[in-house]
Design a protein around this motif. Structure first.
Motif, mmCIF file in Angstrom:
data_model
loop_
_atom_site.group_PDB
_atom_site.id
_atom_site.type_symbol
_atom_site.label_atom_id
_atom_site.label_comp_id
_atom_site.label_asym_id
_atom_site.label_seq_id
_atom_site.Cartn_x
_atom_site.Cartn_y
_atom_site.Cartn_z
ATOM 1 N N UNK A 14 -22.060 -15.414 -31.881
ATOM 2 C CA UNK A 14 -22.342 -16.211 -33.084
ATOM 3 C C UNK A 14 -21.988 -17.660 -32.804
ATOM 4 N N UNK A 15 -22.564 -18.617 -33.558
ATOM 5 C CA UNK A 15 -22.308 -20.029 -33.273
ATOM 6 C C UNK A 15 -20.818 -20.361 -33.310
ATOM 7 N N UNK A 16 -20.400 -21.197 -32.375
ATOM 8 C CA UNK A 16 -19.005 -21.632 -32.310
ATOM 9 C C UNK A 16 -18.658 -22.402 -33.585
ATOM 10 N N UNK A 17 -17.395 -22.319 -34.015
ATOM 11 C CA UNK A 17 -16.960 -23.080 -35.193
ATOM 12 C C UNK A 17 -15.544 -23.620 -34.981
ATOM 13 N N UNK A 18 -15.161 -24.598 -35.795
ATOM 14 C CA UNK A 18 -13.874 -25.278 -35.584
ATOM 15 C C UNK A 18 -12.707 -24.296 -35.598
ATOM 16 N N UNK A 19 -12.822 -23.258 -36.392
ATOM 17 C CA UNK A 19 -11.738 -22.270 -36.528
ATOM 18 C C UNK A 19 -11.509 -21.485 -35.225
ATOM 19 N N UNK A 20 -12.424 -21.591 -34.264
ATOM 20 C CA UNK A 20 -12.256 -20.866 -32.990
ATOM 21 C C UNK A 20 -11.310 -21.593 -32.026
ATOM 22 N N UNK A 21 -10.862 -22.797 -32.380
ATOM 23 C CA UNK A 21 -10.134 -23.636 -31.415
ATOM 24 C C UNK A 21 -8.910 -22.919 -30.833
ATOM 25 N N UNK A 22 -8.102 -22.300 -31.686
ATOM 26 C CA UNK A 22 -6.880 -21.653 -31.210
ATOM 27 C C UNK A 22 -7.195 -20.545 -30.217
ATOM 28 N N UNK A 23 -8.132 -19.685 -30.569
ATOM 29 C CA UNK A 23 -8.469 -18.539 -29.704
ATOM 30 C C UNK A 23 -9.063 -19.009 -28.378
ATOM 31 N N UNK A 24 -9.853 -20.065 -28.421
ATOM 32 C CA UNK A 24 -10.478 -20.561 -27.188
ATOM 33 C C UNK A 24 -9.438 -21.223 -26.283
ATOM 34 N N UNK A 25 -8.573 -22.036 -26.891
ATOM 35 C CA UNK A 25 -7.543 -22.699 -26.087
ATOM 36 C C UNK A 25 -6.610 -21.659 -25.452
ATOM 37 N N UNK A 26 -6.088 -20.744 -26.280
ATOM 38 C CA UNK A 26 -5.153 -19.733 -25.766
ATOM 39 C C UNK A 26 -5.853 -18.753 -24.818
ATOM 40 N N UNK A 27 -7.103 -18.440 -25.102
ATOM 41 C CA UNK A 27 -7.798 -17.380 -24.368
ATOM 42 C C UNK A 27 -8.297 -17.787 -22.998
ATOM 43 N N UNK A 28 -8.823 -19.026 -22.870
ATOM 44 C CA UNK A 28 -9.370 -19.386 -21.560
ATOM 45 C C UNK A 28 -9.472 -20.885 -21.261
ATOM 46 N N UNK A 29 -9.551 -21.742 -22.284
ATOM 47 C CA UNK A 29 -9.877 -23.150 -21.990
ATOM 48 C C UNK A 29 -8.762 -23.867 -21.230
ATOM 49 N N UNK A 30 -7.532 -23.348 -21.312
ATOM 50 C CA UNK A 30 -6.444 -24.017 -20.582
ATOM 51 C C UNK A 30 -6.177 -23.381 -19.216
#
Ligand SMILES: CC(C)(COP(=O)(O)OP(=O)(O)OC[C@H]1O[C@@H](n2cnc3c(N)ncnc32)[C@H](O)[C@@H]1OP(=O)(O)O)[C@@H](O)C(=O)NCCC(=O)NCCS
Length: 176
Positions: A14-30
């Protein structure tokens, strides 16, 4: 032009949304290992991830959409998939998955579904992607999704986590 969602056996996109920031940062972006072959550096804070999502959801010169991959079992974010339409007759894409979920066929599943959708569209004749020449896992995903290797694009893309010099990349495509 791009659908609201894609669905596979294991995933919903589903389209990315601002509320995904925490999960994305913790999950893989860092994660340095996840970002090794990518065009962006690991995020240092959730603000970096928020800025990235804002870019994803803002207007672009080319039609494009960024989806998050959610596990059907738990609804949690596993990764992301970018689809772009550089010209009316073809699509390209990029993808990333959290390390905890590597090696289970998930990205092959996502790419196979997007290619099926793309090539069922009368106006789209080609869907193609590139990966760093040393990114064996990504090359395998494209091979397993039925993409043909077209060649080696020399000095094609900057992958700043590996080198300051442009990297050779493999090009893969499916056409009809
Ligand atoms: C590339 C990536 C999306 C693959 O997702 P995935 O869901 O783990 O992929 P799959 O499980 O469908 O398939 C991975 C294939 O690569 C193989 N593979 C994984 N790591 C490998 C490695 N280091 N060397 C060789 N093959 C490797 C797996 O064995 C598998 O092939 P097989 O089924 O023939 O055994 C994931 O590894 C990732 O997010 N990597 C970091 C980000 C990235 O590189 N994105 C792509 C940029 S072009």
């Amino acid at each position: 032009m791009f659908p609201e969602t894609f669905k596979t056996a294991s995933l919903t996109l589903r389209p990315i949304q601002l509320e995904d920031a925490g999960a994305i940062f913790d999950g893989y972006a860092r994660d340095r290992e996840v970002t090794r072959f990518l065009v962006w550096r690991p995020h240092r804070s959730r603000d970096d991830t928020l800025a990235y999502i804002k870019r994803c959801v803002s207007d672009h010169p080319l039609p494009s959409r960024t989806y998050v991959l959610l596990g059907n079992e738990d609804g949690a974010v596993r990764g992301a998939f970018d689809v772009r339409r550089p010209a009316p007759h073809y699509l390209d894409y990029g993808y990333v998955l959290a390390k905890a979920w590597w090696g289970r066929g998930l990205m092959t599943e996502a790419l196979t579904e997007i290619a099926r959708w793309a090539l069922a569209n009368e106006a789209i004749w080609r869907i193609s992607g590139v990966c760093d020449a040393e990114n064996r896992a990504s090359a395998r995903v494209m091979e397993k999704a039925g993409f043909a290797r077209e060649g080696l694009l020399r000095r094609w893309s900057m992958h700043p986590n590996i080198s300051d010099e442009p990297r050779d990349c493999l090009s893969y495509a499916r056409v009809r």
